[in-house]
Design a protein around this motif. Structure first.
Motif, PDB file in Angstrom:
ATOM      1  N   GLY A   1       0.824  -1.214   0.000  1.00 20.33           N
ATOM      2  CA  GLY A   1       0.000   0.000   0.000  1.00 20.33           C
ATOM      3  C   GLY A   1       0.854   1.257   0.000  1.00 20.33           C
ATOM      4  N   SER A   2       1.884   1.273   0.842  1.00 19.69           N
ATOM      5  CA  SER A   2       2.776   2.443   0.900  1.00 19.69           C
ATOM      6  C   SER A   2       3.552   2.611  -0.394  1.00 19.69           C
ATOM      7  N   ALA A   3       4.087   1.513  -0.918  1.00 17.13           N
ATOM      8  CA  ALA A   3       4.872   1.589  -2.157  1.00 17.13           C
ATOM      9  C   ALA A   3       4.002   2.094  -3.306  1.00 17.13           C
ATOM     10  N   LEU A   4       2.777   1.590  -3.383  1.00 15.76           N
ATOM     11  CA  LEU A   4       1.901   2.021  -4.465  1.00 15.76           C
ATOM     12  C   LEU A   4       1.486   3.481  -4.294  1.00 15.76           C
ATOM     13  N   PHE A   5       1.281   3.908  -3.063  1.00 14.73           N
ATOM     14  CA  PHE A   5       0.932   5.307  -2.827  1.00 14.73           C
ATOM     15  C   PHE A   5       2.058   6.222  -3.319  1.00 14.73           C
ATOM     16  N   PHE A   6       3.284   5.861  -2.989  1.00 19.32           N
ATOM     17  CA  PHE A   6       4.402   6.711  -3.418  1.00 19.32           C
ATOM     18  C   PHE A   6       4.665   6.601  -4.916  1.00 19.32           C
ATOM     19  N   ALA A   7       4.378   5.444  -5.506  1.00 22.11           N
ATOM     20  CA  ALA A   7       4.571   5.293  -6.951  1.00 22.11           C
ATOM     21  C   ALA A   7       3.475   6.020  -7.731  1.00 22.11           C
ATOM     22  N   GLU A   8       2.258   5.996  -7.240  1.00 24.90           N
ATOM     23  CA  GLU A   8       1.120   6.568  -7.960  1.00 24.90           C
ATOM     24  C   GLU A   8       0.711   7.940  -7.446  1.00 24.90           C
ATOM     25  N   GLY A   9       1.160   8.330  -6.249  1.00 23.61           N
ATOM     26  CA  GLY A   9       0.695   9.566  -5.622  1.00 23.61           C
ATOM     27  C   GLY A   9       0.980  10.815  -6.424  1.00 23.61           C
ATOM     28  N   ALA A  10       2.094  10.867  -7.116  1.00 25.06           N
ATOM     29  CA  ALA A  10       2.460  12.066  -7.869  1.00 25.06           C
ATOM     30  C   ALA A  10       1.736  12.134  -9.204  1.00 25.06           C
ATOM     31  N   GLU A  11       1.184  11.023  -9.635  1.00 25.05           N
ATOM     32  CA  GLU A  11       0.496  10.966 -10.928  1.00 25.05           C
ATOM     33  C   GLU A  11      -0.856  11.662 -10.831  1.00 25.05           C
ATOM     34  N   GLU A  12      -1.189  12.454 -11.857  1.00 25.37           N
ATOM     35  CA  GLU A  12      -2.484  13.134 -11.870  1.00 25.37           C
ATOM     36  C   GLU A  12      -3.579  12.108 -12.153  1.00 25.37           C
ATOM     37  N   CYS A  13      -4.664  12.195 -11.400  1.00 28.02           N
ATOM     38  CA  CYS A  13      -5.737  11.203 -11.478  1.00 28.02           C
ATOM     39  C   CYS A  13      -6.979  11.845 -12.074  1.00 28.02           C
ATOM     40  N   LEU A  14      -7.551  11.207 -13.084  1.00 31.47           N
ATOM     41  CA  LEU A  14      -8.762  11.740 -13.718  1.00 31.47           C
ATOM     42  C   LEU A  14     -10.026  11.362 -12.958  1.00 31.47           C
ATOM     43  N   ASP A  15     -10.051  10.170 -12.385  1.00 26.23           N
ATOM     44  CA  ASP A  15     -11.218   9.708 -11.616  1.00 26.23           C
ATOM     45  C   ASP A  15     -10.895   9.795 -10.134  1.00 26.23           C
ATOM     46  N   PRO A  16     -11.514  10.717  -9.395  1.00 29.16           N
ATOM     47  CA  PRO A  16     -11.165  10.888  -7.978  1.00 29.16           C
ATOM     48  C   PRO A  16     -11.484   9.659  -7.119  1.00 29.16           C
ATOM     49  N   ASN A  17     -12.404   8.800  -7.553  1.00 30.90           N
ATOM     50  CA  ASN A  17     -12.723   7.593  -6.788  1.00 30.90           C
ATOM     51  C   ASN A  17     -11.692   6.488  -6.978  1.00 30.90           C
ATOM     52  N   ALA A  18     -10.879   6.594  -8.018  1.00 33.31           N
ATOM     53  CA  ALA A  18      -9.909   5.549  -8.322  1.00 33.31           C
ATOM     54  C   ALA A  18      -8.477   5.995  -8.036  1.00 33.31           C
ATOM     55  N   CYS A  19      -8.318   7.060  -7.274  1.00 36.76           N
ATOM     56  CA  CYS A  19      -6.977   7.574  -6.971  1.00 36.76           C
ATOM     57  C   CYS A  19      -6.424   6.930  -5.694  1.00 36.76           C
ATOM     58  N   PHE A  20      -5.123   6.859  -5.654  1.00 31.65           N
ATOM     59  CA  PHE A  20      -4.432   6.400  -4.445  1.00 31.65           C
ATOM     60  C   PHE A  20      -4.086   7.652  -3.647  1.00 31.65           C
ATOM     61  N   GLU A  21      -5.082   8.194  -2.949  1.00 36.49           N
ATOM     62  CA  GLU A  21      -4.944   9.506  -2.319  1.00 36.49           C
ATOM     63  C   GLU A  21      -4.277   9.481  -0.955  1.00 36.49           C
ATOM     64  N   SER A  22      -4.194   8.324  -0.319  1.00 34.16           N
ATOM     65  CA  SER A  22      -3.527   8.218   0.981  1.00 34.16           C
ATOM     66  C   SER A  22      -3.006   6.791   1.149  1.00 34.16           C
ATOM     67  N   ILE A  23      -2.144   6.611   2.135  1.00 34.30           N
ATOM     68  CA  ILE A  23      -1.621   5.267   2.389  1.00 34.30           C
ATOM     69  C   ILE A  23      -2.750   4.327   2.828  1.00 34.30           C
ATOM     70  N   PRO A  24      -3.635   4.718   3.741  1.00 37.10           N
ATOM     71  CA  PRO A  24      -4.744   3.814   4.070  1.00 37.10           C
ATOM     72  C   PRO A  24      -5.634   3.479   2.868  1.00 37.10           C
ATOM     73  N   HIS A  25      -5.848   4.456   2.014  1.00 41.24           N
ATOM     74  CA  HIS A  25      -6.625   4.220   0.796  1.00 41.24           C
ATOM     75  C   HIS A  25      -5.900   3.209  -0.102  1.00 41.24           C
ATOM     76  N   SER A  26      -4.591   3.331  -0.194  1.00 41.21           N
ATOM     77  CA  SER A  26      -3.785   2.399  -0.979  1.00 41.21           C
ATOM     78  C   SER A  26      -3.734   1.021  -0.326  1.00 41.21           C
ATOM     79  N   MET A  27      -3.808   1.002   0.999  1.00 41.61           N
ATOM     80  CA  MET A  27      -3.826  -0.287   1.699  1.00 41.61           C
ATOM     81  C   MET A  27      -5.110  -1.049   1.384  1.00 41.61           C
ATOM     82  N   TRP A  28      -6.229  -0.326   1.162  1.00 39.17           N
ATOM     83  CA  TRP A  28      -7.467  -0.973   0.728  1.00 39.17           C
ATOM     84  C   TRP A  28      -7.206  -1.722  -0.574  1.00 39.17           C
ATOM     85  N   TRP A  29      -6.551  -1.062  -1.521  1.00 39.19           N
ATOM     86  CA  TRP A  29      -6.211  -1.699  -2.787  1.00 39.19           C
ATOM     87  C   TRP A  29      -5.320  -2.919  -2.540  1.00 39.19           C
ATOM     88  N   ALA A  30      -4.336  -2.794  -1.641  1.00 37.66           N
ATOM     89  CA  ALA A  30      -3.403  -3.895  -1.373  1.00 37.66           C
ATOM     90  C   ALA A  30      -4.140  -5.100  -0.778  1.00 37.66           C
TER      91      ALA A  30
END
Length: 131
Positions: free
Chosen positions: A8-37
């Motif tokens: 979750g943390s690695a993906l947040f830092f890898a994707e966090g700087a990328e601009e996101c078109l869909d706000p529901n599909a963004c990795f906006e925080s580490i806990p949010h990314s942990m959901w994906w993980a």
């Protein structure tokens, strides 16, 4: 688990700087990314969030492989233990069947001996009393 936090943390830092078109599909925080993980490692894969960068996709691939391995390893241990216990139960069942077969054989033998003793007594009686 530790893998969920790391992925979750690695993906947040890898994707966090990328601009996101869909706000529901963004990795906006580490806990949010942990959901994906969690969803990825358990191989559920809702598809609501997907990495967009090459590094993010690489991290996702490693997460999927680790999830499959994590879920697959206990299954081999469980099936091995099941097979051992099943073999023990089969041996016990065979021993009980053999014991029952021998018990039935003893009953038949005792009945045969009883008939044999009865026929000997009858023969003795006939010899003593020919009439």
């Amino acid at each position: 688990t530790m893998g969920v936090v790391l992925f979750g943390s690695a993906l947040f830092f890898a994707e966090g700087a990328e601009e996101c078109l869909d706000p529901n599909a963004c990795f906006e925080s580490i806990p949010h990314s942990m959901w994906w993980a969690i969803i990825t490692v358990t191989t559920v894969g809702y598809g609501d969030m997907t990495p967009r960068t090459g590094v993010g996709r690489f991290i996702a691939s490693i997460a999927v492989i680790c999830g499959v391995i994590m879920l697959g390893l206990p299954i081999s241990v469980l099936s091995s233990n099941f097979n051992e216990k099943y073999a023990e139960v089969k041996k016990l069942e065979e021993a009980l069947i053999e014991q029952e077969r021998l018990r039935r054989g003893d009953v038949k033998l005792a009945a045969f001996r009883g008939k044999s003793a009865l026929s000997h007594r009858l023969a003795d009686t006939m010899k003593k009393n020919p009439h």
